[in-house]
Design a protein around this motif. Structure first.
Motif, mmCIF file in Angstrom:
data_model
loop_
_atom_site.group_PDB
_atom_site.id
_atom_site.type_symbol
_atom_site.label_atom_id
_atom_site.label_comp_id
_atom_site.label_asym_id
_atom_site.label_seq_id
_atom_site.Cartn_x
_atom_site.Cartn_y
_atom_site.Cartn_z
ATOM 1 N N UNK A 53 0.833 -1.203 0.000
ATOM 2 C CA UNK A 53 0.000 0.000 0.000
ATOM 3 C C UNK A 53 0.866 1.251 0.000
ATOM 4 N N UNK A 54 1.966 1.207 0.738
ATOM 5 C CA UNK A 54 2.886 2.347 0.772
ATOM 6 C C UNK A 54 3.441 2.668 -0.605
ATOM 7 N N UNK A 55 3.795 1.634 -1.361
ATOM 8 C CA UNK A 55 4.310 1.864 -2.718
ATOM 9 C C UNK A 55 3.255 2.524 -3.602
ATOM 10 N N UNK A 56 2.016 2.098 -3.460
ATOM 11 C CA UNK A 56 0.948 2.684 -4.274
ATOM 12 C C UNK A 56 0.668 4.123 -3.839
ATOM 13 N N UNK A 60 0.759 7.780 -6.236
ATOM 14 C CA UNK A 60 -0.646 7.820 -6.645
ATOM 15 C C UNK A 60 -0.859 8.409 -8.039
ATOM 16 N N UNK A 61 0.088 9.193 -8.497
ATOM 17 C CA UNK A 61 -0.047 9.796 -9.823
ATOM 18 C C UNK A 61 0.211 8.783 -10.949
ATOM 19 N N UNK A 62 0.656 7.596 -10.604
ATOM 20 C CA UNK A 62 0.925 6.540 -11.596
ATOM 21 C C UNK A 62 -0.237 5.539 -11.576
ATOM 22 N N UNK A 63 -1.146 5.687 -12.527
ATOM 23 C CA UNK A 63 -2.363 4.861 -12.558
ATOM 24 C C UNK A 63 -2.047 3.374 -12.716
ATOM 25 N N UNK A 64 -0.952 3.056 -13.393
ATOM 26 C CA UNK A 64 -0.597 1.648 -13.579
ATOM 27 C C UNK A 64 -0.308 0.956 -12.245
ATOM 28 N N UNK A 65 0.155 1.708 -11.247
ATOM 29 C CA UNK A 65 0.407 1.122 -9.926
ATOM 30 C C UNK A 65 -0.906 0.733 -9.245
ATOM 31 N N UNK A 66 -1.890 1.601 -9.379
ATOM 32 C CA UNK A 66 -3.206 1.317 -8.800
ATOM 33 C C UNK A 66 -3.844 0.109 -9.506
ATOM 34 N N UNK A 67 -3.694 0.054 -10.815
ATOM 35 C CA UNK A 67 -4.216 -1.084 -11.576
ATOM 36 C C UNK A 67 -3.502 -2.368 -11.158
ATOM 37 N N UNK A 68 -2.181 -2.315 -11.001
ATOM 38 C CA UNK A 68 -1.415 -3.490 -10.568
ATOM 39 C C UNK A 68 -1.872 -3.936 -9.182
#
Length: 180
Positions: A53-56, A60-68
């Motif tokens: 969760x910390x990495x995401x 937060x500005x990187x949508x691919x992280x949220x998708x991953x």
């Protein structure tokens, strides 16, 4: 290493798969009353969760992280369920109603090592034989296969008992009588 977007997505995906797999196993252990093992697993689970969760949240500005993160969560549910199936913790009770009033069927199941209780019953089309069979979950598929071989038309319904107490069969299971 974390500067590379692909590596970050892969790390987040793997972390969430591992986290949710641990979560699923912990929940199952909790429901089965294995509180100390569940507590130990939850300690590891929380550490993994906070890191992922910390990495995401840090990116937060990187949508691919949220998708991953979301995809990893979904895959983790499937992986956790597969692990639980392989562990096959606990017991099942299988109720069988056979159209063939064959008294040899319970004996053959008992000879295989299953605990079988029988009683005569009535169905819409006449006399039936009802059986209740208790077995460790790891033998569930083998039991179904055996029943189907002995009576392909048998009605089968299974459930997990919450508590088991007494009976001769519990001793037989501890001795590994069903092992084959």
């Amino acid at each position: 290493m974390l500067e590379n977007a692909y590596v970050m997505v892969l790390i987040i995906l793997v972390i969430n798969i591992v986290y949710v797999s641990f979560f699923t196993i912990r929940m199952i252990l909790t429901m089965k009353g294995q509180r100390y093992t569940a507590a130990f697993i939850s300690t590891i689970e929380v550490v993994i969760y906070v890191i992922g969760l910390g990495l995401v949240l840090d990116n937060l500005n990187e949508i691919q992280n949220l998708i991953a993160y979301a995809v990893g969560y979904g895959i983790g549910v499937i992986v956790g369920m597969k692990i639980e199936e392989m562990l096959a913790l606990g017991y099942i009770t299988v109720n069988v109603i056979t159209k063939e009033y064959d008294r040899d069927l319970p004996k053959r199941l008992r000879d295989e090592g299953y605990g079988v209780t029988t009683w005569p019953s009535q169905g819409r089309e006449g006399d039936r034989l009802s059986m209740q069979i208790l077995t460790p979950r790891r033998y569930e598929m083998k039991l179904y296969q055996t029943i189907q071989e002995l009576d392909p038309k048998a009605f089968i319904i299974a459930f997990e008992p919450k508590t088991i107490h007494g009976g001769f069969w519990v001793k037989a299971v501890k001795k590994g009588k069903l092992e084959s």
